[in-house]
Design an enzyme around this catalytic site. Structure first.
Site, PDB file in Angstrom:
ATOM      1  CG  ASP A 125     -14.286   2.928 -71.028  1.00  0.00           C
ATOM      2  OD1 ASP A 125     -15.467   2.614 -71.255  1.00  0.00           O
ATOM      3  OD2 ASP A 125     -13.835   3.102 -69.889  1.00  0.00           O
ATOM      4  CG  ASP A 185     -21.529   1.831 -68.883  1.00  0.00           C
ATOM      5  OD1 ASP A 185     -22.320   1.029 -68.369  1.00  0.00           O
ATOM      6  OD2 ASP A 185     -21.071   2.815 -68.277  1.00  0.00           O
TER       7      ASP A 185
HETATM    8  N1  GLY Z   1     -18.930   4.284 -68.122  1.00  0.00           N
HETATM    9  C1  GLY Z   1     -19.401   5.458 -68.566  1.00  0.00           C
HETATM   10  C2  GLY Z   1     -20.492   6.113 -67.812  1.00  0.00           C
HETATM   11  O1  GLY Z   1     -20.285   6.624 -66.751  1.00  0.00           O
HETATM   12  O2  GLY Z   1     -21.571   6.150 -68.313  1.00  0.00           O
END
Ligand code: GLY
Length: 411
Positions: A125, A185
């Site tokens: 992230d 993501d």
């Molecule tokens: N991983 C980030 C989300 O919940 O979109």
């Protein structure tokens, strides 16, 4: 008679154009006016929450908002949380829109605590955390210290790349279930790598980002261009072994925010590489979203396009905000469908602005209500405000304003 019909038609079209232009200008100005007041209120709400922290929260270093707590309080998070870059990013967007140094000072204050994430190799992230905060800060100020942080963060992110698989590993948890999980993501974290390539000239960053996007394109998508959330790779054969969801309704459903991450991600990858397959992918995802039979009229999706009790399901305002950002930019790359994509994005931001707005001087200073973190299983953060909905909403507004003024949606 014919002349008067033509004159009437012309007058009506002038009125229509003027009204549309006025509405467009209004939604941006009005939303930033609200955001200015509401984010000032957020500072008060943050200070109040900080006055009541537990020793564990103090130890963790919580400093920035994410959502509501289960009992309706303000949940503050530390830099480790994947959402730590969004509130600083919102403050940079306020600075960008207003040019007011007071916002820059606040943005700097909330950005600084995220720096320690630059060496945290335990997460994919990095882009969400470091690029939304320091990335926007560097774009707007050219502060050389921010550049160094971006480069170090990008270098740390590359340690999660496996050349055989051709992708960056997303998560380290659930090692009993997954060998090498990659989530849709993760497309969003590639922008940090492209930025590092442009700053350093080191093509490793470019190649890793592009390979990740190509691998994801090959393995994450179904024939209808909806995407799986998680693809787990076999570390020996480098092939997918499990395709499933973690936050969506079920393994074969289309988790709404995941579709938006894909749309934004491939649009951004096309901008950075010019590869036609990325443009085609972005267009296909845009059409999946915009033409989905379960997309409500206001274009703010339910939390999953296949949620079982539609229309009695929570929405996900964050999915609309992220999609709007992608659609504005995509509209500039596709002459044939650009007007349609912009129309969808306009509908999304107008709906969010009119019907999803939080209470002024309430709701702990969040801008938008009705997002969903995860509806999977028992769910969490369902029908909550979420800091990333607010961040991408402001980004979408800036993109809209730039597109209408300058014909580009690249900030
Ligand atoms: N991983 C980030 C989300 O919940 O979109």
């Amino acid at each position: 008679m014919k002349n008067s019909i033509i004159t009437l038609a012309m007058s009506l079209s002038i009125v229509a154009c003027t009204t549309t232009a006025k509405q467009s200008a209004d939604v941006v100005a009005d939303s930033f006016d609200f955001a200015s007041k509401q984010l000032n209120y957020a500072f008060t709400a943050i200070d109040s929450a900080k006055a009541n922290l537990t020793p564990e929260q103090i130890e963790k270093g919580v400093f920035t908002p994410r959502s509501f707590t289960k009992d309706g309080g303000l949940s503050l998070i530390a830099s480790r949380d994947w959402c730590s870059g969004f509130f600083p990013g919102e403050l940079w967007y306020m600075y960008e829109y207003t040019g007011d140094e007071a916002w820059r000072k606040k943005a700097e204050e909330f950005t600084a605590p995220v720096e320690k994430e630059k060496t945290n190799g335990g997460t994919h992230d990095m882009g969400f955390k470091v690029y939304c905060s320091f990335g926007n800060g560097y774009r707007l100020t050219k502060n050389p210290a921010y550049r160094d942080i971006i480069l170090e963060a990008a270098s740390t992110l590359t340690t999660r790349y496996n050349d055989k698989i051709g992708a960056i590993r997303s998560w380290d948890h659930h090692k009993d279930v997954w060998q090498y999980p990659v989530i849709i993501d993760n497309m969003m974290n590639l922008e940090l790598l492209y930025a590092a390539f442009k700053e350093s000239g080191d093509s490793t960053y470019y190649n890793i980002a592009t390979n990740h996007a190509l691998t994801t394109l090959k393995n994450h998508f179904r024939d209808d261009f909806s995407s799986y959330h998680v693809v787990d790779y076999d570390t020996v054969t480098a092939t997918p072994r499990i395709k499933q969801t973690h936050q969506g309704y079920n393994d074969e459903s289309a988790w709404s925010r995941g579709q938006s991450w894909g749309l934004y991600g491939y649009t951004m990858c096309y901008r950075e590489t010019g590869l036609p397959e990325f443009l085609e992918q972005a267009k296909a995802i845009a059409n999946y979203i915009g033409e989905h039979p379960n997309m409500p009229e206001d274009m703010v999706p339910y939390w999953d396009y296949n949620a079982p009790n539609i229309p009695d399901e929570p929405r996900d305002a964050s999915a609309a905000a992220v999609a709007a950002c992608g659609l504005y930019e995509l509209s500039t790359y596709d002459k044939e469908n650009g007007a349609k994509y912009k129309e969808w994005a306009d509908k999304m931001v107008e709906s969010l602005s009119s019907n999803y707005r939080a209470t002024l001087n309430g709701d702990h200073g969040f801008l938008l209500l009705h997002s969903t973190g995860s509806g999977h299983g028992a769910g969490f953060e369902m029908d909550y405000p979420l800091v990333y909905a607010d961040y991408y909403f402001l980004e979408a507004l800036l993109k809209k304003a730039k597109l209408e003024k300058e014909g580009t949606a690249i900030l």
